[in-house]
Design a protein around this motif. Structure first.
Motif, PDB file in Angstrom:
ATOM      1  N   GLY A  68      -2.134   0.122   2.651  1.00 47.64           N
ATOM      2  CA  GLY A  68      -1.968  -0.151   1.230  1.00 47.64           C
ATOM      3  C   GLY A  68      -0.833   0.603   0.574  1.00 47.64           C
ATOM      4  N   THR A  69       0.000   1.276   1.351  1.00 49.00           N
ATOM      5  CA  THR A  69       1.062   2.113   0.788  1.00 49.00           C
ATOM      6  C   THR A  69       2.327   2.001   1.625  1.00 49.00           C
ATOM      7  N   ARG A  70       3.440   1.988   0.938  1.00 46.30           N
ATOM      8  CA  ARG A  70       4.753   2.068   1.595  1.00 46.30           C
ATOM      9  C   ARG A  70       5.505   3.252   0.987  1.00 46.30           C
ATOM     10  N   ILE A  71       6.137   4.038   1.826  1.00 47.05           N
ATOM     11  CA  ILE A  71       6.940   5.173   1.360  1.00 47.05           C
ATOM     12  C   ILE A  71       8.299   5.087   2.042  1.00 47.05           C
ATOM     13  N   PHE A 129      17.049   9.516  -2.341  1.00 52.49           N
ATOM     14  CA  PHE A 129      16.134   8.737  -3.176  1.00 52.49           C
ATOM     15  C   PHE A 129      14.876   8.443  -2.373  1.00 52.49           C
ATOM     16  N   TRP A 130      13.708   8.515  -3.031  1.00 56.66           N
ATOM     17  CA  TRP A 130      12.472   8.118  -2.368  1.00 56.66           C
ATOM     18  C   TRP A 130      11.654   7.246  -3.304  1.00 56.66           C
ATOM     19  N   PHE A 131      10.767   6.460  -2.716  1.00 59.27           N
ATOM     20  CA  PHE A 131       9.822   5.704  -3.527  1.00 59.27           C
ATOM     21  C   PHE A 131       8.475   5.644  -2.817  1.00 59.27           C
ATOM     22  N   VAL A 132       7.422   5.507  -3.612  1.00 61.10           N
ATOM     23  CA  VAL A 132       6.074   5.250  -3.125  1.00 61.10           C
ATOM     24  C   VAL A 132       5.602   3.970  -3.784  1.00 61.10           C
ATOM     25  N   SER A 133       5.244   2.992  -2.982  1.00 61.37           N
ATOM     26  CA  SER A 133       4.726   1.716  -3.482  1.00 61.37           C
ATOM     27  C   SER A 133       3.262   1.629  -3.082  1.00 61.37           C
ATOM     28  N   THR A 134       2.391   1.542  -4.096  1.00 59.82           N
ATOM     29  CA  THR A 134       0.958   1.580  -3.808  1.00 59.82           C
ATOM     30  C   THR A 134       0.193   0.959  -4.961  1.00 59.82           C
ATOM     31  N   ALA A 135      -1.131   0.925  -4.839  1.00 61.10           N
ATOM     32  CA  ALA A 135      -1.975   0.432  -5.918  1.00 61.10           C
ATOM     33  C   ALA A 135      -1.809   1.331  -7.139  1.00 61.10           C
ATOM     34  N   PRO A 136      -2.084   0.816  -8.333  1.00 61.14           N
ATOM     35  CA  PRO A 136      -1.798   1.577  -9.563  1.00 61.14           C
ATOM     36  C   PRO A 136      -2.517   2.915  -9.616  1.00 61.14           C
ATOM     37  N   TYR A 137      -1.787   3.937 -10.089  1.00 57.36           N
ATOM     38  CA  TYR A 137      -2.351   5.245 -10.386  1.00 57.36           C
ATOM     39  C   TYR A 137      -2.301   5.457 -11.898  1.00 57.36           C
ATOM     40  N   GLY A 193       0.243  -6.446  -8.502  1.00 59.99           N
ATOM     41  CA  GLY A 193      -0.812  -5.692  -7.848  1.00 59.99           C
ATOM     42  C   GLY A 193      -0.407  -4.349  -7.290  1.00 59.99           C
ATOM     43  N   TYR A 194       0.842  -3.905  -7.520  1.00 60.60           N
ATOM     44  CA  TYR A 194       1.242  -2.592  -7.035  1.00 60.60           C
ATOM     45  C   TYR A 194       2.284  -1.974  -7.964  1.00 60.60           C
ATOM     46  N   ASP A 195       2.346  -0.647  -7.921  1.00 61.71           N
ATOM     47  CA  ASP A 195       3.271   0.119  -8.754  1.00 61.71           C
ATOM     48  C   ASP A 195       4.319   0.805  -7.893  1.00 61.71           C
ATOM     49  N   TYR A 196       5.429   1.149  -8.546  1.00 65.53           N
ATOM     50  CA  TYR A 196       6.480   1.922  -7.884  1.00 65.53           C
ATOM     51  C   TYR A 196       6.619   3.262  -8.579  1.00 65.53           C
ATOM     52  N   HIS A 197       6.621   4.333  -7.780  1.00 65.44           N
ATOM     53  CA  HIS A 197       6.945   5.675  -8.244  1.00 65.44           C
ATOM     54  C   HIS A 197       8.178   6.096  -7.460  1.00 65.44           C
ATOM     55  N   LYS A 225      11.191 -14.701  -1.850  1.00 65.54           N
ATOM     56  CA  LYS A 225      10.175 -14.967  -0.833  1.00 65.54           C
ATOM     57  C   LYS A 225      10.127 -13.861   0.214  1.00 65.54           C
ATOM     58  N   CYS A 226      11.284 -13.415   0.680  1.00 60.65           N
ATOM     59  CA  CYS A 226      11.301 -12.353   1.685  1.00 60.65           C
ATOM     60  C   CYS A 226      10.770 -11.046   1.105  1.00 60.65           C
ATOM     61  N   SER A 227      11.091 -10.778  -0.154  1.00 60.08           N
ATOM     62  CA  SER A 227      10.591  -9.566  -0.801  1.00 60.08           C
ATOM     63  C   SER A 227       9.078  -9.592  -0.909  1.00 60.08           C
ATOM     64  N   TRP A 228       8.521 -10.729  -1.231  1.00 62.27           N
ATOM     65  CA  TRP A 228       7.067 -10.870  -1.313  1.00 62.27           C
ATOM     66  C   TRP A 228       6.418 -10.631   0.053  1.00 62.27           C
ATOM     67  N   LEU A 229       7.011 -11.173   1.115  1.00 59.85           N
ATOM     68  CA  LEU A 229       6.461 -10.991   2.455  1.00 59.85           C
ATOM     69  C   LEU A 229       6.436  -9.523   2.874  1.00 59.85           C
ATOM     70  N   ILE A 230       7.514  -8.809   2.530  1.00 58.26           N
ATOM     71  CA  ILE A 230       7.576  -7.388   2.900  1.00 58.26           C
ATOM     72  C   ILE A 230       6.442  -6.609   2.246  1.00 58.26           C
ATOM     73  N   ALA A 231       6.236  -6.870   0.943  1.00 59.42           N
ATOM     74  CA  ALA A 231       5.178  -6.153   0.235  1.00 59.42           C
ATOM     75  C   ALA A 231       3.811  -6.476   0.823  1.00 59.42           C
ATOM     76  N   GLN A 232       3.585  -7.725   1.175  1.00 58.69           N
ATOM     77  CA  GLN A 232       2.280  -8.110   1.714  1.00 58.69           C
ATOM     78  C   GLN A 232       1.995  -7.435   3.051  1.00 58.69           C
ATOM     79  N   MET A 233       2.985  -7.358   3.915  1.00 57.75           N
ATOM     80  CA  MET A 233       2.759  -6.763   5.233  1.00 57.75           C
ATOM     81  C   MET A 233       2.797  -5.242   5.189  1.00 57.75           C
ATOM     82  N   GLY A 234       3.694  -4.686   4.384  1.00 54.45           N
ATOM     83  CA  GLY A 234       3.797  -3.232   4.323  1.00 54.45           C
ATOM     84  C   GLY A 234       2.618  -2.585   3.640  1.00 54.45           C
ATOM     85  N   GLN A 235       1.917  -3.338   2.790  1.00 57.42           N
ATOM     86  CA  GLN A 235       0.811  -2.769   2.034  1.00 57.42           C
ATOM     87  C   GLN A 235      -0.530  -3.411   2.392  1.00 57.42           C
ATOM     88  N   LEU A 236      -0.669  -3.801   3.637  1.00 59.61           N
ATOM     89  CA  LEU A 236      -1.978  -4.268   4.099  1.00 59.61           C
ATOM     90  C   LEU A 236      -3.020  -3.170   3.883  1.00 59.61           C
TER      91      LEU A 236
END
Length: 745
Positions: free
Chosen positions: A288-291, A302-310, A257-261, A431-442
């Motif tokens: 809905g976004t983590r940077i 290094f940087w990344f943007v994690s968000t819904a698909p673009y 449900g999310y992409d990485y740039h 499991k921990c990785s999944w939790l981070i994505a769920q909370m960081g991208q509320l």
């Protein structure tokens, strides 16, 4: 996927869990599947790059079938982090291998141009594989990252106590992270010798009729199909694994449900503007976004943007919602050319651990092919490295260098051990990785506000320190010990580059003898004198340490029984009083635990309790004399002359799981997981703990003799005076002798 993001602070693992439990929030994960199909692009260039190794024979298609008595190679599909690490690990264990990759040439540029993080366990693996110094030369060392809101307010920051500190040999590897470009790590992992075949596209495999071999088929240039026979096929070909597709055609990657740039860029100009603010890594959470921003070796970051698909990369830079994020995020995004941005849809593989292996088919999955880890903890690449070294270790324990390599029963045992050791750490990280994505991208503004208010409120210093330490230890595996690769016990205790500079006589004596599953015995002989303080505390200290009584002149015989199962050693010392002819025995058991040496001696005649001394083993470095012609020829101002044991802590273990009454049985059956020994253990307070130091030193680099010295000191409350000691010189040794003991399986 490897590691493409940098959420390095695990305190968030508790906050998401507590908040989600309180709110009863259920995750919504998109279910978009991508098929892993066997699509082959026809190549026009030369297909193969073959390298050779004295220990790793290069096997052609004809040679593998014309010499059935020689072990068949392990076939590795995929030249990513996992495949390269496995090839290098197998080389260390002297197991033949062939690596196949789709690429026409070994180019780790754009394809491997994203950032990657290596926590302590991964850095320890790099040291064990002999590339630690090279990796560190391309890396920056960071502490754990903190978390911020999009306005820049800190949600939580790592405790100061967990920051790394320097050491002449090692750093506190587990509490820090190396950050570098992915391509640099791949270059470092590339084996020095071996058989690497490029432009080979995996097609399918077949298992021999008798179940003892496997044949892999590859499409090469001009649509030529080549077959290679081996003893095991390893799928290290990533998320869209062709090997896994044949083994489990119903298992497909699932979109999360999310992409990485992401991108790596030069921040020299930003550094002059923001200064020390760009020294630390952080991850910022919005709706809905983590940077995230992660410093690398200057001047890169290094940087990344994690968000819904673009739909394309430009939208990451043009989207107005990033203009109001805290500095330096808008400038980082605007500074990066769109052609330098890498895009990855984040996928998951839902494959039970028991299905990582198919012993009857002689197939095993590794890394992302088995368990793709969403890149939220800087742990995906680490997981691939740990998979690789564990698989090589499990294979090496039962590998027969003189026959077929691994029979069906041995292969099944080796692969089952690989899964049993790796499945729990991988699941924790997932499991921990999944939790981070769920909370960081509320995505709900209400939930985001609640998250941003609750986390600082819960993060008092006392609670944060306790939670952070325990969760970090839990999900990253602070207690990691690099498995034995048949290198010997002492080579595992320090970086390979340092061990290779040890005097040759010490390297030879402490090296392992691969190719056997029996107990190997090394024996050395010399002279010594034993001293002991006449006081009561001197007597007690000698008993606890296992020392013989005072002897003015003694002959010493040391037999070292090496357990081929886990690389531990049983040291059986005999001191013979020259005057009286009386023999005194001193037996101890040595093993590697978390990169340290643990030496155990029993406290009672029945072995119901044992004392355990935990040491750092560090090199002894001395400056060269003006008349030292040996080192002058090597253009060195100093040299390593031996090693010393530095006591870290002492503990007592009750009802240990060791057979003290039979040294050979003890050496053959020592448990692989030494921490599971016994009923219980407890540490001795430092003020009550006796001091202990030991040195092993070669005075002449061309000599076959070495000096040894062991001292036990009184605890600090008793003045730290010398209580007992023995010192002397080893004059000769024999190795190896294979004693008839039960196999260490």
């Amino acid at each position: 996927l490897g590691v493409k993001s940098w959420s390095m602070c695990s305190v968030d693992c508790l906050w998401p869990l507590l908040i989600m439990l309180a709110l009863g929030r259920r995750s919504r994960i998109g279910q978009r599947s991508l098929s892993a199909t066997n699509k082959f692009e026809h190549r026009d260039l030369h297909t193969s790059a073959s390298l050779f190794n004295d220990h790793v024979p290069t096997l052609s298609n004809n040679s593998t079938q014309s010499q059935p008595a020689s072990p068949l190679p392990v076939l590795i599909v995929g030249g990513g982090l996992g495949g390269l690490a496995l090839a290098r690990s197998l080389s260390v264990s002297r197991i033949p291998w062939i690596l196949f990759d789709n690429a026409k040439e070994l180019n780790f540029g754009k394809k491997g141009g994203s950032g990657i993080g290596l926590w302590g366990p991964a850095e320890s693996v790099c040291d064990a594989l002999g590339i630690g110094d090279k990796v560190r030369s391309h890396s920056a060392r960071l502490g754990c990252a903190g978390y911020r809101t999009k306005q820049g307010k800190w949600l939580c920051k790592p405790p100061v106590e967990l920051e790394y500190s320097s050491h002449p040999v090692r750093s506190k590897l587990i509490t820090s992270c190396l950050t570098l470009e992915r391509g640099k790590l791949q270059e470092a992992l590339l084996p020095d010798h071996g058989d690497i075949r490029l432009d080979h596209h995996f097609s399918h495999y077949t298992t021999g009729s008798d179940g003892t071999t496997i044949t892999a088929y590859f499409v090469t240039e001009n649509d030529v199909v080549k077959s290679i026979e081996g003893t095991l096929l390893v799928a290290a070909d990533g998320l869209h694994s062709g090997v896994r597709q044949q083994l489990y055609p119903h298992i497909q990657p699932e979109f999360l449900g999310y992409d990485y740039h992401r991108a790596v860029l030069d921040i020299s100009d930003l550094k002059s503007k923001y200064g020390n603010q760009l020294n630390d890594a952080f991850e910022s959470w919005g709706n809905g976004t983590r940077i995230a921003f992660v410093p690398m070796k200057h001047p890169k970051a290094f940087w990344f943007v994690s968000t819904a698909p673009y739909s394309n990369n430009r939208k990451v830079l043009d989207n107005e919602q990033y203009k109001d994020w805290h500095p330096p995020i808008p400038e980082l995004l605007q500074k990066t050319p769109s052609e330098d941005i890498l895009h990855t849809p984040i996928m998951n593989i839902n494959l039970p651990a028991k299905n990582w292996i198919a012993p009857e088919a002689r197939v095993v999955l590794l890394g992302d092919a088995a368990h793709a880890v969403p890149p939220n903890l800087a742990a995906g690449g680490m997981s691939a490295l740990l998979d690789s070294v564990q698989l090589a270790s499990s294979l090496s324990k039962l590998w027969n260098h003189s026959q077929i390599g691994l029979d069906s029963a041995s292969l099944k045992l080796a692969l089952e051990e690989y899964v049993s050791i790796r499945k729990a750490p991988v699941r924790r990280i997932q499991k921990c990785s999944w939790l981070i994505a769920q909370m960081g991208q509320l995505r709900s503004p209400v939930l985001c506000q609640l998250r941003d208010r609750l986390i600082p409120f819960m993060g008092t210093r006392r609670l944060r320190d306790a939670v952070f330490t325990r969760l970090h230890r839990w999900y990253l595996g602070w207690d990691y010990t690099v498995p034995d690769l048949k290198t010997g016990l002492y080579p595992r205790l320090m970086p390979k580059s340092i061990w290779e500079d040890m005097p040759q006589v010490l390297q030879h004596f402490h090296s392992a003898t691969p190719g056997t599953d029996q107990v190997i015995t090394h024996e050395c002989r010399g002279v010594a004198n034993v001293g002991r303080d006449s006081s009561l505390i001197g007597y007690v200290a000698a008993k606890l340490a296992g020392f013989p009584p005072a002897i003015a002149q003694a002959e010493v015989t040391v037999q070292t029984h090496v357990n081929s199962k886990d690389g531990s050693e049983l040291w059986d010392r005999t001191f013979t009083d020259v005057e009286s002819g009386q023999n005194y025995k001193f037996v101890s058991h040595q093993r590697c635990e978390e990169g340290k040496l643990v030496e155990s001696t029993r406290l009672d005649p029945f072995g119901l309790a044992q004392m355990e001394f935990v040491f750092d083993v560090d090199p002894i470095i001395k400056k060269n004399d003006d008349n030292d012609n040996h080192e002058k020829n090597n253009n060195r101002s100093s040299r390593i002359v031996g090693f010393e044991h530095k006591l870290v802590k002492t503990r007592v273990r009750v009802l240990p799981n060791l057979l003290w009454n039979n040294p050979l049985s003890l050496a053959a059956s020592g448990p692989t997981d030494s921490r599971s020994q016994g009923l219980l253990s407890f540490g001795i307070p430092e003020f009550l703990c006796p001091g202990l130091s030991a040195t092993t030193e070669v005075t002449n680099p061309d000599d076959v003799m070495w000096n040894f010295k062991v001292h036990v000191f009184a605890p600090k409350i008793f003045g730290h005076k010398s209580l007992c000691s023995y010192q002397g010189q080893i004059k000769s040794f024999d190795k190896p002798e294979i004693l008839l003991a039960k196999p260490a399986r």
